[in-house]
Design a protein around this motif. Sequence first.
Motif, PDB file in Angstrom:
ATOM      1  N   LYS B  29       8.054 -20.423   3.693  1.00 57.92           N
ATOM      2  CA  LYS B  29       8.329 -18.996   3.914  1.00 57.92           C
ATOM      3  C   LYS B  29       8.908 -18.360   2.640  1.00 57.92           C
ATOM      4  CE  LYS B  29       9.708 -17.810   8.120  1.00 57.92           C
ATOM      5  NZ  LYS B  29      10.571 -17.582   9.297  1.00 57.92           N
ATOM      6  N   GLN B  32       6.122 -17.966   0.044  1.00 55.16           N
ATOM      7  CA  GLN B  32       5.198 -16.894   0.436  1.00 55.16           C
ATOM      8  C   GLN B  32       5.853 -15.521   0.215  1.00 55.16           C
ATOM      9  OE1 GLN B  32       4.253 -18.153   4.471  1.00 55.16           O
ATOM     10  NE2 GLN B  32       2.495 -19.370   3.795  1.00 55.16           N
ATOM     11  N   SER B  33       7.137 -15.454   0.456  1.00 52.54           N
ATOM     12  CA  SER B  33       7.866 -14.195   0.243  1.00 52.54           C
ATOM     13  C   SER B  33       7.888 -13.810  -1.234  1.00 52.54           C
ATOM     14  CB  SER B  33       9.297 -14.321   0.761  1.00 52.54           C
ATOM     15  OG  SER B  33       9.304 -14.496   2.159  1.00 52.54           O
ATOM     16  N   TRP B  87       5.565 -17.960   6.884  1.00 57.49           N
ATOM     17  CA  TRP B  87       5.147 -16.729   7.589  1.00 57.49           C
ATOM     18  C   TRP B  87       3.764 -16.931   8.173  1.00 57.49           C
ATOM     19  CZ3 TRP B  87       8.952 -13.729   8.664  1.00 57.49           C
ATOM     20  CH2 TRP B  87       9.978 -13.450   7.748  1.00 57.49           C
ATOM     21  N   LYS B  88       2.966 -17.741   7.486  1.00 58.99           N
ATOM     22  CA  LYS B  88       1.607 -18.090   7.910  1.00 58.99           C
ATOM     23  C   LYS B  88       1.335 -19.489   7.372  1.00 58.99           C
ATOM     24  CE  LYS B  88      -0.264 -15.956   3.730  1.00 58.99           C
ATOM     25  NZ  LYS B  88      -1.190 -14.996   3.121  1.00 58.99           N
TER      26      LYS B  88
END
Lengths: 152, 152
Positions: B29, B32-33, B87-88
């Motif tokens: 996460k 990805q952020s 997140w994905k």
Amino acid sequence: MKRKVAVALAAVTLAGTAFAQARPENLIKWRQSGYTFMAWNMTRIKANVEGQFNKDEVLKAANAIQAIANSGMGALYAPGTDKGKGWKETEAKPELFTDKEGVGKVAMAFNKEANELAKVAASGDAAAVKAQFNKVGETCKSCHEKFRKDDH
Amino acid sequence: MKRKVAVALAAVTLAGTAFAQARPENLIKWRQSGYTFMAWNMTRIKANVEGQFNKDEVLKAANAIQAIANSGMGALYAPGTDKGKGWKETEAKPELFTDKEGVGKVAMAFNKEANELAKVAASGDAAAVKAQFNKVGETCKSCHEKFRKDDH
């Protein structure tokens, strides 16, 4: 439809034309990403001030927080983004979109302390970093309490 | 269980103790952020070099990209994070965890060009920013082609 119009109008007030085409879900996703990335860096600094202190890692983390804090994330709160899903449903309270004075106050406090944290981190003084890290954390908390739903 | 052990072992090689307790989904996460926040800032710079150029906005965006590029995101690719959902689902290819030389090359190229972009942005020269923005974009693309699944 209403939301699209609101975002289009809001774009006029934003810097440049960067957001003229941005969809509300992207604006929400971008701001959630900024906070989540800052959270990682706060986590790292916390681990350093509570455990073994690595000046280089702390400085990198503090610089990332500072640059994100100063990046102009306010533009990501365009009208039409008070509700909706980015990575997840937005947790912003309605007041975040109406209480301009209150938002300005917490945002400025956060930026001030984040800038100071980057300065202190460059000095490599672990005790000073710890004290300043706590000050930054307080500004995060104060904003969450006022403007984030279901504070957690 | 295997994954937990792998992450625990990996933590030993990471700076300090910051990640000793980090769960794979958080590491994914966080990275990805970081990329998503950089994508916002690339979008802003693109809009500025293609439309009305606002030096201040471009500088803020370039500084955010630079600080994130230099934040040490490599630590977010601990063993055990080659698969999984932040997140994905992660889009990292297996090679990202095995081809250290290749990864180092694209990472260094990106950092170099991101550092240069921040310098050029400070000068306020729109044409130079446009040229350097394209160079940064090429390093993003080259990494995505090599190390991201289903390039999009």
